[in-house]
Design a protein around this motif. Structure first.
Motif, PDB file in Angstrom:
ATOM      1  N   THR A  32       0.902  -1.237  -0.195  1.00 45.29           N
ATOM      2  CA  THR A  32       0.132  -0.003   0.000  1.00 45.29           C
ATOM      3  C   THR A  32       0.690   1.328  -0.053  1.00 45.29           C
ATOM      4  O   THR A  32       0.602   2.074  -0.789  1.00 45.29           O
ATOM      5  N   LYS A  33       1.859   1.252   0.844  1.00 40.73           N
ATOM      6  CA  LYS A  33       2.890   2.493   0.916  1.00 40.73           C
ATOM      7  C   LYS A  33       3.332   2.734  -0.307  1.00 40.73           C
ATOM      8  O   LYS A  33       3.552   3.936  -0.776  1.00 40.73           O
ATOM      9  N   PHE A  34       3.879   1.854  -0.882  1.00 38.77           N
ATOM     10  CA  PHE A  34       5.006   1.946  -2.337  1.00 38.77           C
ATOM     11  C   PHE A  34       3.909   1.718  -3.574  1.00 38.77           C
ATOM     12  O   PHE A  34       4.651   1.601  -4.438  1.00 38.77           O
ATOM     13  N   SER A  35       2.610   1.383  -3.728  1.00 37.18           N
ATOM     14  CA  SER A  35       1.803   1.324  -4.896  1.00 37.18           C
ATOM     15  C   SER A  35       2.603   0.047  -5.566  1.00 37.18           C
ATOM     16  O   SER A  35       2.698   0.188  -6.631  1.00 37.18           O
ATOM     17  N   ILE A  36       2.720  -1.149  -4.760  1.00 39.77           N
ATOM     18  CA  ILE A  36       3.037  -2.266  -5.612  1.00 39.77           C
ATOM     19  C   ILE A  36       2.052  -3.473  -5.190  1.00 39.77           C
ATOM     20  O   ILE A  36       1.435  -3.527  -4.393  1.00 39.77           O
ATOM     21  N   GLU A  37       1.737  -4.012  -6.339  1.00 38.14           N
ATOM     22  CA  GLU A  37       0.642  -5.062  -6.279  1.00 38.14           C
ATOM     23  C   GLU A  37       1.226  -6.247  -5.408  1.00 38.14           C
ATOM     24  O   GLU A  37       2.447  -6.536  -5.463  1.00 38.14           O
ATOM     25  N   LYS A  38       0.329  -6.475  -4.607  1.00 40.90           N
ATOM     26  CA  LYS A  38       0.567  -7.566  -3.526  1.00 40.90           C
ATOM     27  C   LYS A  38       1.156  -8.914  -4.025  1.00 40.90           C
ATOM     28  O   LYS A  38       1.993  -9.575  -3.559  1.00 40.90           O
ATOM     29  N   VAL A  39       0.343  -9.156  -5.288  1.00 42.43           N
ATOM     30  CA  VAL A  39       0.470 -10.531  -5.867  1.00 42.43           C
ATOM     31  C   VAL A  39       2.248 -10.653  -6.502  1.00 42.43           C
ATOM     32  O   VAL A  39       2.775 -11.549  -6.547  1.00 42.43           O
ATOM     33  N   ALA A  40       2.517  -9.323  -6.694  1.00 39.53           N
ATOM     34  CA  ALA A  40       4.080  -9.381  -7.164  1.00 39.53           C
ATOM     35  C   ALA A  40       5.086  -9.157  -5.937  1.00 39.53           C
ATOM     36  O   ALA A  40       6.301  -9.255  -6.390  1.00 39.53           O
ATOM     37  N   LEU A  41       4.842  -9.089  -4.902  1.00 38.67           N
ATOM     38  CA  LEU A  41       5.743  -9.148  -3.801  1.00 38.67           C
ATOM     39  C   LEU A  41       6.405 -10.475  -3.290  1.00 38.67           C
ATOM     40  O   LEU A  41       5.556 -11.489  -3.034  1.00 38.67           O
ATOM     41  N   GLY A  42       7.707 -10.416  -3.199  1.00 41.15           N
ATOM     42  CA  GLY A  42       8.334 -11.374  -2.390  1.00 41.15           C
ATOM     43  C   GLY A  42       9.292 -10.636  -1.668  1.00 41.15           C
ATOM     44  O   GLY A  42       9.704  -9.644  -1.640  1.00 41.15           O
ATOM     45  N   THR A  43      10.289 -11.508  -0.843  1.00 43.19           N
ATOM     46  CA  THR A  43      11.229 -11.018  -0.224  1.00 43.19           C
ATOM     47  C   THR A  43      12.185 -10.120  -0.852  1.00 43.19           C
ATOM     48  O   THR A  43      12.671  -8.937  -0.320  1.00 43.19           O
ATOM     49  N   GLU A  44      12.554 -10.668  -2.130  1.00 43.63           N
ATOM     50  CA  GLU A  44      13.477  -9.836  -3.038  1.00 43.63           C
ATOM     51  C   GLU A  44      13.076  -8.681  -3.195  1.00 43.63           C
ATOM     52  O   GLU A  44      13.736  -7.495  -3.521  1.00 43.63           O
ATOM     53  N   LYS A  45      11.666  -8.487  -3.857  1.00 45.16           N
ATOM     54  CA  LYS A  45      10.994  -7.518  -4.383  1.00 45.16           C
ATOM     55  C   LYS A  45      10.919  -6.363  -3.180  1.00 45.16           C
ATOM     56  O   LYS A  45      10.890  -5.195  -3.365  1.00 45.16           O
ATOM     57  N   ILE A  46      10.521  -6.845  -1.798  1.00 42.98           N
ATOM     58  CA  ILE A  46      10.019  -5.952  -0.922  1.00 42.98           C
ATOM     59  C   ILE A  46      11.555  -5.423  -0.742  1.00 42.98           C
ATOM     60  O   ILE A  46      11.726  -4.015  -0.128  1.00 42.98           O
ATOM     61  N   LYS A  47      12.744  -5.868  -0.485  1.00 42.52           N
ATOM     62  CA  LYS A  47      14.176  -5.519  -0.204  1.00 42.52           C
ATOM     63  C   LYS A  47      14.500  -4.470  -1.229  1.00 42.52           C
ATOM     64  O   LYS A  47      15.007  -3.436  -0.888  1.00 42.52           O
ATOM     65  N   GLU A  48      14.096  -4.742  -2.667  1.00 44.11           N
ATOM     66  CA  GLU A  48      14.328  -3.764  -3.506  1.00 44.11           C
ATOM     67  C   GLU A  48      13.564  -2.457  -3.378  1.00 44.11           C
ATOM     68  O   GLU A  48      14.111  -1.318  -3.561  1.00 44.11           O
ATOM     69  N   VAL A  49      12.307  -2.522  -3.135  1.00 40.03           N
ATOM     70  CA  VAL A  49      11.594  -1.364  -2.982  1.00 40.03           C
ATOM     71  C   VAL A  49      12.048  -0.746  -1.675  1.00 40.03           C
ATOM     72  O   VAL A  49      11.880   0.544  -1.867  1.00 40.03           O
ATOM     73  N   LEU A  50      12.302  -1.388  -0.710  1.00 43.07           N
ATOM     74  CA  LEU A  50      12.659  -0.412   0.767  1.00 43.07           C
ATOM     75  C   LEU A  50      13.782   0.312   0.293  1.00 43.07           C
ATOM     76  O   LEU A  50      14.029   1.578   0.584  1.00 43.07           O
ATOM     77  N   ILE A  51      14.846  -0.377  -0.490  1.00 45.69           N
ATOM     78  CA  ILE A  51      16.171   0.341  -0.833  1.00 45.69           C
ATOM     79  C   ILE A  51      16.040   1.441  -1.516  1.00 45.69           C
ATOM     80  O   ILE A  51      16.707   2.600  -1.340  1.00 45.69           O
ATOM     81  N   ILE A  52      15.201   1.292  -2.445  1.00 44.59           N
ATOM     82  CA  ILE A  52      15.004   2.279  -3.683  1.00 44.59           C
ATOM     83  C   ILE A  52      14.387   3.621  -2.870  1.00 44.59           C
ATOM     84  O   ILE A  52      14.741   4.720  -3.399  1.00 44.59           O
ATOM     85  N   ASN A  53      13.579   3.260  -1.836  1.00 44.47           N
ATOM     86  CA  ASN A  53      13.121   4.254  -1.257  1.00 44.47           C
ATOM     87  C   ASN A  53      13.828   4.886   0.005  1.00 44.47           C
ATOM     88  O   ASN A  53      13.063   5.539   0.948  1.00 44.47           O
ATOM     89  N   ASN A  54      15.274   4.644   0.002  1.00 46.11           N
ATOM     90  CA  ASN A  54      16.067   5.067   0.937  1.00 46.11           C
ATOM     91  C   ASN A  54      15.733   4.584   2.504  1.00 46.11           C
ATOM     92  O   ASN A  54      15.931   5.521   3.291  1.00 46.11           O
ATOM     93  N   ILE A  55      15.124   3.398   2.619  1.00 42.75           N
ATOM     94  CA  ILE A  55      14.848   3.003   4.000  1.00 42.75           C
ATOM     95  C   ILE A  55      16.306   2.578   4.496  1.00 42.75           C
ATOM     96  O   ILE A  55      16.909   1.906   3.772  1.00 42.75           O
ATOM     97  N   PRO A  56      16.882   2.780   5.681  1.00 46.56           N
ATOM     98  CA  PRO A  56      18.069   2.402   6.059  1.00 46.56           C
ATOM     99  C   PRO A  56      18.566   0.818   5.923  1.00 46.56           C
ATOM    100  O   PRO A  56      17.546   0.104   6.341  1.00 46.56           O
ATOM    101  N   GLN A  57      19.528   0.484   5.712  1.00 44.55           N
ATOM    102  CA  GLN A  57      19.926  -0.891   5.590  1.00 44.55           C
ATOM    103  C   GLN A  57      19.447  -1.675   6.796  1.00 44.55           C
ATOM    104  O   GLN A  57      19.073  -2.842   6.519  1.00 44.55           O
ATOM    105  N   ASP A  58      19.685  -1.280   7.979  1.00 46.39           N
ATOM    106  CA  ASP A  58      19.376  -2.221   9.074  1.00 46.39           C
ATOM    107  C   ASP A  58      18.113  -2.444   9.401  1.00 46.39           C
ATOM    108  O   ASP A  58      17.466  -3.504   9.775  1.00 46.39           O
ATOM    109  N   ILE A  59      16.916  -1.224   9.069  1.00 44.74           N
ATOM    110  CA  ILE A  59      15.503  -1.563   9.284  1.00 44.74           C
ATOM    111  C   ILE A  59      15.114  -2.338   8.105  1.00 44.74           C
ATOM    112  O   ILE A  59      14.562  -3.208   8.238  1.00 44.74           O
ATOM    113  N   VAL A  60      15.846  -2.379   6.843  1.00 45.03           N
ATOM    114  CA  VAL A  60      15.350  -3.564   5.620  1.00 45.03           C
ATOM    115  C   VAL A  60      15.936  -4.769   6.080  1.00 45.03           C
ATOM    116  O   VAL A  60      14.886  -5.792   5.921  1.00 45.03           O
ATOM    117  N   MET A  61      16.806  -5.099   6.725  1.00 47.43           N
ATOM    118  CA  MET A  61      17.211  -6.444   7.064  1.00 47.43           C
ATOM    119  C   MET A  61      16.517  -6.970   8.227  1.00 47.43           C
ATOM    120  O   MET A  61      16.132  -7.985   8.383  1.00 47.43           O
TER     121      MET A  61
END
Length: 572
Positions: free
Chosen positions: A502-531
């Motif tokens: 919802t927050k980053f406008s990504i279809e839920k069916v397309a989400l996986g752990t790798e996709k979530i990691k990619e989206v959070l990093i692109i949106n400048n979320i700190p590395q420790d929070i992403v992990m």
């Protein structure tokens, strides 16, 4: 120095022992076994045999060790594979080779006997422990059915170990139309082979056979990671476990598909198999010339409804009929296929009189009664009176199709002449005029506020996302208080996926752990929070299929999810 060399000579000339060993030489077709290639020295350029008669489930796993006993140094290098046979019979595993001290040496060939089914054995290797404690069973609600009759295929996973990272491999259902059914993935306690197990429906499919005869449904293959207790404790006196990558295969299913009986079969058989009803409806039965009515035809019930076409209708030539509008409502659940197919025709009479709409019929085969059924809808009539517009010239009573506009499912005549000056006077300086002038300035003002950060996008354009998360967390807390732990884990896991989606406008069916990691990093979320976010997802996936709940601190999971979302909100 000479004494040392005398000790080392036996190792140089006699220490290069390269052997192949198997956990068993007699296996079942559904069994797996280990084969290890061990070199009593150091080596390189290991080349395994082709394993053409076996599936490689895991490997090569490489391990090495060095020891010094009484001044004598020894080394050992081992390559391990887990195999499963492809066919029954007697097969030879060819030698493996490796290069050591400038020489290429090989193992002796090994003969494996493969029998049908499983061979009774109880070795205690971690891999075989998983094989005894994790099972995938395929079952159908009907082993005999007619062609076109829907059946339900269910894959049930039974496990007595903690499992995670479950991944389904693709499967084709040859000879069947197939549609997946949504499953909850909730685990529950059950009995299997006279033992207590945790179980979960991993996959469920509606199958509709398309051809007759004995049809084989191949087993589903599943990859997962199982945690096997080692009966050892670590430095902190905690029980340790070994992670085992395991491929699980279900049993094959054979379905006997019967041909539809020829006796009593209608010549215009619709192909429908199940139990259905037919209904026709007129929204009104009395109109004027050039007015419109809606005539609907609806087929409802359960069966292969999704593969059917609605009954055809032959209208009177004096009636003008537009292409029908489809409004189907079909549900595919664990109970099968049900709902209705509906078509709505817009009918426009061009002359006065009484019109009889055609009788609509529909036929189907009922597998329960094993008989064909023919349905006939009640006939409908339309009374058509005077024209909508009075005019002395009768020829003006008939309008062409080009002068009809379709508006909101109704037909209205397009007015071609109007007083534009009068319209302009009414519009100028009216309320609508001032609103239209004001709207662009309002949009510009809000855009400036939003760009400068004075407006939150969730407050401006929808419900607050954080409030939505909080509402879901309250629901999760209730599940925890009620002791419904599996649903509690599923709810927390769904919250983590829903938040990112919802927050980053990504279809839920397309989400996986790798996709979530990619989206959070692109949106400048700190590395420790992403992990931490990804670690929370992995832990919840593990707990969701956990066989033991007493060691899991539920409150920490709940507060951890809330803290993670708070951190991401503050970092934006």
């Amino acid at each position: 120095m000479r004494l040392f060399l005398l000790f080392m000579l036996p190792q140089i000339f006699f220490g290069q022992n390269f052997e192949a060993q198997v956990s068993t030489k007699k296996v079942g077709l559904n069994d797996s076994f280990e084969i290890s290639f061990t070199l009593d020295d150091n080596g390189r350029n290991f080349s395994p045999p082709p394993f053409s008669d076996f599936h490689v489930l895991r490997g090569p796993s490489k391990s090495s060790s060095t020891s010094i006993v009484n001044g004598v140094m020894s080394q050992q290098l081992t390559f391990t594979y887990v195999l499963r046979p492809k066919n029954t019979g007697v097969f030879t595993i060819l030698p493996a080779s490796i290069k050591s001290k400038g020489n290429t040496i090989g193992t002796q060939p090994i003969t494996i006997q493969v029998e049908k089914g499983s061979v009774s054995k109880k070795p205690n290797t971690p891999y075989d422990i998983v094989a005894r404690k994790v099972h995938l069973v395929a079952k159908v609600n009907k082993s005999k059915c007619y062609v076109g009759e829907p059946i339900i295929l269910t894959y049930q996973l039974y496990f007595n170990l903690n499992i995670r990272n479950i991944s389904q491999n693709s499967i084709k259902y040859s000879g069947f139309w197939a549609n997946d059914i949504d499953v909850t993935g909730d685990a529950k306690k059950t009995r299997y082979k006279n033992e207590d197990y945790n179980s979960v429906v991993i996959k469920q499919v509606v199958l509709i056979p398309q051809k007759t005869g004995s049809q084989t449904i191949n087993g589903l293959s599943l990859d997962l990671v199982a945690s096997v207790p080692t009966n050892k404790r670590d430095f902190f006196n905690m029980m340790t476990s070994e992670s085992v990558n395991y491929t699980l295969n279900s049993n094959n299913i054979v379905v006997d598909v019967l041909e539809l009986p020829s006796m009593g079969k209608p010549k215009d058989f619709s192909g429908a198999v199940g139990s259905f009803s037919l209904k026709t409806k007129l929204d009104k039965d009395s109109i004027n010339v050039n007015e419109s009515i809606i005539f609907s035809v609806e087929v409802s019930g359960s069966g292969n409804l999704n593969l059917l076409t609605a009954p055809s209708v032959n209208f009177d030539d004096a009636l003008e009929v537009f292409d029908p509008k489809n409004s189907d409502n079909i549900k595919i659940t664990s109970r099968g296929v049900s709902g209705y197919k509906k078509e709505e025709y817009i009918v426009v009479p061009r002359n006065r009189g009484v019109y009889s709409l055609p009788i609509v019929d529909f036929n189907f085969f009922n597998p329960k009664t094993e008989k064909y059924v023919v349905l006939n809808a009640n006939p409908k009539t339309i009374k058509v009176g005077g024209a909508r517009f009075d005019n002395d010239n009768d020829t003006e009573r008939f309008v062409t199709k080009e002068k009809i506009g379709l508006i909101s499912e109704d037909i209205r005549f397009i007015q071609t002449n109007y007083e534009s000056a009068s319209f302009s006077k009414r519009f100028a300086f009216s309320i609508v005029f001032y609103i239209l002038v004001f709207i662009p300035f309002l949009i510009l003002f809000l855009s400036i506020l939003y760009k400068k950060g004075y407006l939150n996008k969730y407050i401006s354009f929808g419900p607050n996302l954080f409030q939505l998360v909080h509402k879901r967390l309250v629901s999760a807390r209730k599940l925890l208080e009620n002791g419904d732990y599996q649903k509690f884990y599923s709810e927390l896991l769904d919250i983590l996926f829903m938040y990112v989606s919802t927050k980053f406008s990504i279809e839920k069916v397309a989400l996986g752990t790798e996709k979530i990691k990619e989206v959070l990093i692109i949106n400048n979320i700190p590395q420790d929070i992403v992990m931490d976010y990804l670690d929370a997802i992995k832990r919840l996936e593990l707990y969701r299929y956990s066989a033991h709940e007493e060691n899991i601190r539920m409150d920490d999971l709940y507060t951890g999810v809330l803290d993670l979302i708070n951190k991401i909100e503050k970092s934006q």
